[in-house]
Design a protein around this motif. Structure first.
Motif, PDB file in Angstrom:
ATOM      1  N   LEU A 121     -10.649   6.583 -15.897  1.00  0.00           N
ATOM      2  CA  LEU A 121     -10.280   7.096 -14.579  1.00  0.00           C
ATOM      3  C   LEU A 121     -10.277   5.918 -13.615  1.00  0.00           C
ATOM      4  CD1 LEU A 121     -12.472  10.337 -14.608  1.00  0.00           C
ATOM      5  CD2 LEU A 121      -9.993  10.189 -14.942  1.00  0.00           C
ATOM      6  N   ILE A 122      -9.103   5.573 -13.121  1.00  0.00           N
ATOM      7  CA  ILE A 122      -8.930   4.364 -12.320  1.00  0.00           C
ATOM      8  C   ILE A 122      -8.077   4.664 -11.100  1.00  0.00           C
ATOM      9  CG2 ILE A 122      -6.927   3.650 -13.719  1.00  0.00           C
ATOM     10  CD1 ILE A 122      -7.931   0.729 -13.372  1.00  0.00           C
ATOM     11  N   ASP A 123      -8.429   4.069  -9.973  1.00  0.00           N
ATOM     12  CA  ASP A 123      -7.641   4.307  -8.759  1.00  0.00           C
ATOM     13  C   ASP A 123      -7.074   2.995  -8.225  1.00  0.00           C
ATOM     14  OD1 ASP A 123      -9.862   3.109  -7.633  1.00  0.00           O
ATOM     15  OD2 ASP A 123     -10.283   4.696  -6.200  1.00  0.00           O
ATOM     16  N   SER A 124      -6.016   3.126  -7.447  1.00  0.00           N
ATOM     17  CA  SER A 124      -5.403   1.978  -6.790  1.00  0.00           C
ATOM     18  C   SER A 124      -4.506   2.487  -5.672  1.00  0.00           C
ATOM     19  CB  SER A 124      -4.619   1.118  -7.783  1.00  0.00           C
ATOM     20  OG  SER A 124      -4.304  -0.145  -7.203  1.00  0.00           O
ATOM     21  N   SER A 125      -3.720   1.580  -5.106  1.00  0.00           N
ATOM     22  CA  SER A 125      -2.790   1.930  -4.031  1.00  0.00           C
ATOM     23  C   SER A 125      -1.484   1.181  -4.228  1.00  0.00           C
ATOM     24  CB  SER A 125      -3.363   1.552  -2.654  1.00  0.00           C
ATOM     25  OG  SER A 125      -4.564   2.220  -2.392  1.00  0.00           O
ATOM     26  N   ASP A 126      -0.403   1.770  -3.728  1.00  0.00           N
ATOM     27  CA  ASP A 126       0.882   1.084  -3.682  1.00  0.00           C
ATOM     28  C   ASP A 126       1.015   0.500  -2.275  1.00  0.00           C
ATOM     29  OD1 ASP A 126       3.462   0.174  -3.715  1.00  0.00           O
ATOM     30  OD2 ASP A 126       4.353   2.060  -4.417  1.00  0.00           O
ATOM     31  N   ILE A 127       0.868  -0.815  -2.157  1.00  0.00           N
ATOM     32  CA  ILE A 127       0.834  -1.419  -0.819  1.00  0.00           C
ATOM     33  C   ILE A 127       2.214  -1.888  -0.358  1.00  0.00           C
ATOM     34  CG2 ILE A 127      -1.592  -2.054  -1.047  1.00  0.00           C
ATOM     35  CD1 ILE A 127      -0.646  -4.988  -1.414  1.00  0.00           C
ATOM     36  N   ILE A 128       3.286  -1.366  -0.965  1.00  0.00           N
ATOM     37  CA  ILE A 128       4.635  -1.726  -0.543  1.00  0.00           C
ATOM     38  C   ILE A 128       4.842  -1.377   0.932  1.00  0.00           C
ATOM     39  CG2 ILE A 128       5.689   0.474  -1.222  1.00  0.00           C
ATOM     40  CD1 ILE A 128       7.292  -3.005  -1.668  1.00  0.00           C
ATOM     41  N   TYR A 129       4.127  -0.382   1.437  1.00  0.00           N
ATOM     42  CA  TYR A 129       4.271   0.042   2.842  1.00  0.00           C
ATOM     43  C   TYR A 129       3.891  -1.068   3.818  1.00  0.00           C
ATOM     44  CZ  TYR A 129      -0.808   0.499   3.207  1.00  0.00           C
ATOM     45  OH  TYR A 129      -2.156   0.244   3.224  1.00  0.00           O
ATOM     46  N   MET A 130       3.156  -2.070   3.350  1.00  0.00           N
ATOM     47  CA  MET A 130       2.700  -3.136   4.229  1.00  0.00           C
ATOM     48  C   MET A 130       3.769  -4.189   4.506  1.00  0.00           C
ATOM     49  SD  MET A 130      -1.171  -3.636   2.707  1.00  0.00           S
ATOM     50  CE  MET A 130      -1.708  -4.697   4.067  1.00  0.00           C
ATOM     51  N   PHE A 131       4.906  -4.091   3.799  1.00  0.00           N
ATOM     52  CA  PHE A 131       5.963  -5.084   3.954  1.00  0.00           C
ATOM     53  C   PHE A 131       7.076  -4.554   4.854  1.00  0.00           C
ATOM     54  CE2 PHE A 131       3.694  -6.147   0.143  1.00  0.00           C
ATOM     55  CZ  PHE A 131       3.673  -7.538   0.134  1.00  0.00           C
ATOM     56  N   ASP A 132       7.717  -5.458   5.582  1.00  0.00           N
ATOM     57  CA  ASP A 132       8.792  -5.086   6.501  1.00  0.00           C
ATOM     58  C   ASP A 132      10.041  -4.685   5.738  1.00  0.00           C
ATOM     59  OD1 ASP A 132       7.197  -5.676   8.709  1.00  0.00           O
ATOM     60  OD2 ASP A 132       7.827  -7.794   8.708  1.00  0.00           O
ATOM     61  N   GLU A 133      10.835  -3.829   6.370  1.00  0.00           N
ATOM     62  CA  GLU A 133      12.114  -3.440   5.781  1.00  0.00           C
ATOM     63  C   GLU A 133      13.180  -4.472   6.116  1.00  0.00           C
ATOM     64  OE1 GLU A 133      13.528   0.431   6.627  1.00  0.00           O
ATOM     65  OE2 GLU A 133      11.897   1.464   5.582  1.00  0.00           O
ATOM     66  N   ASP A 134      14.092  -4.691   5.169  1.00  0.00           N
ATOM     67  CA  ASP A 134      15.219  -5.584   5.449  1.00  0.00           C
ATOM     68  C   ASP A 134      16.397  -4.767   5.992  1.00  0.00           C
ATOM     69  OD1 ASP A 134      16.486  -4.356   3.276  1.00  0.00           O
ATOM     70  OD2 ASP A 134      15.914  -5.946   1.882  1.00  0.00           O
ATOM     71  N   GLU A 135      17.519  -5.393   6.203  1.00  0.00           N
ATOM     72  CA  GLU A 135      18.670  -4.732   6.824  1.00  0.00           C
ATOM     73  C   GLU A 135      19.222  -3.592   5.975  1.00  0.00           C
ATOM     74  OE1 GLU A 135      21.460  -7.820   7.549  1.00  0.00           O
ATOM     75  OE2 GLU A 135      20.313  -8.737   9.189  1.00  0.00           O
ATOM     76  N   ASP A 136      19.016  -3.659   4.680  1.00  0.00           N
ATOM     77  CA  ASP A 136      19.545  -2.632   3.772  1.00  0.00           C
ATOM     78  C   ASP A 136      18.575  -1.477   3.552  1.00  0.00           C
ATOM     79  OD1 ASP A 136      21.860  -4.167   3.379  1.00  0.00           O
ATOM     80  OD2 ASP A 136      20.856  -5.352   1.822  1.00  0.00           O
ATOM     81  N   GLY A 137      17.442  -1.512   4.247  1.00  0.00           N
ATOM     82  CA  GLY A 137      16.461  -0.442   4.090  1.00  0.00           C
ATOM     83  C   GLY A 137      15.455  -0.693   2.984  1.00  0.00           C
ATOM     84  N   GLY A 138      15.632  -1.792   2.263  1.00  0.00           N
ATOM     85  CA  GLY A 138      14.661  -2.166   1.245  1.00  0.00           C
ATOM     86  C   GLY A 138      13.498  -2.901   1.880  1.00  0.00           C
TER      87      GLY A 138
END
Length: 238
Positions: A153-170
């Motif tokens: 049983l292991i936990d973590s987080s997806d920290i992609i939310y901490m990065f800015d969006e580029d012009e294409d929405g990525g």
């Protein structure tokens, strides 16, 4: 390592004028955390930690037990719990708190002569492997400690939310990053600074792929309120 987090834990347990722990990463500015948070009871734990403790059964290993709050809860429930941590100070605090079976031990050097029905790795358990390119060895070691019908049983987080969006929405991720979840952590406590260390947050899909590549089934058990999740890994049935 100066074991500053362990020192903060022991200071709190022994009422030796504990102060806040200051953390800073390669992605975030300095932030303070009250060491009291590490001593929280079950009622004050995040939902994914509560769920993990509800699922824990059989012979249990708590990896990176810290102040021992998860293990103490399970011990009070009468479960067979072994706790390990690399911090001598934290382990001493756990013993003072009444935790019966706790030792100073790195899971990567733990003998596999004893296997466990449940292996707990909470408070971003994936962080313990440091970098994504070490996750295969990390999972293989955990697998070797697992009974045939056991669970990790292991936990973590997806920290992609901490990065800015580029012009294409990525998301714009610096080209020098091998994996966006990899951070370098620094800890300060009472005017001392810990040696910097690697820490990794692994998104669920990446963890699932790594688990399958290493003979483990991966199930998403619960998602938290802020991109965090709890996963359950078991032996892959052929």
């Amino acid at each position: 390592m100066k074991d500053l987090i362990g020192k903060a834990i022991l200071d709190y347990q022994t009422k030796n004028a504990p102060e806040d722990i200051i953390t800073e990463t390669s992605l975030t500015e300095a932030d303070s955390m009250s060491v009291a948070y590490l001593f929280r009871g079950y009622e004050d734990m995040p939902g994914i930690e509560q769920k993990a403790l509800q699922l824990a059964k059989g012979k249990i290993l708590d990896v990176g037990c810290g102040a021992g709050s998860h293990s103490l809860y399970l011990q009070e429930k009468g479960l067979d719990i072994t706790a390990i941590d690399i911090s001598e100070n934290a382990v001493e605090a756990c013993r003072l708190r009444g935790l019966q079976n706790v030792t100073v031990q790195d899971v990567m050097t733990l003998s596999d002569t004893i296997q466990y029905d449940t292996i707990l790795l909470l408070m971003n358990g994936t962080g313990l492997c440091g970098k994504l390119n070490r996750v295969a060895g990390f999972l293989q070691k955990l697998k070797s400690l697992l009974t045939p019908n056991g669970q990790i049983l292991i936990d973590s987080s997806d920290i992609i939310y901490m990065f800015d969006e580029d012009e294409d929405g990525g998301k714009w991720i610096p080209s020098n990053m091998e994996y966006y979840g990899e951070l370098v952590f620094q800890v300060r406590y009472k005017g001392q600074q810990e040696d910097a260390f690697d820490w990794v947050y692994i998104d669920y899909n990446t963890l699932q792929n790594a688990a399958h590549a290493n003979g483990l089934q991966c199930e998403l058990v619960k998602e938290g309120e802020h991109y965090d999740y709890l996963a359950r890994l078991t032996h892959l049935k052929l």
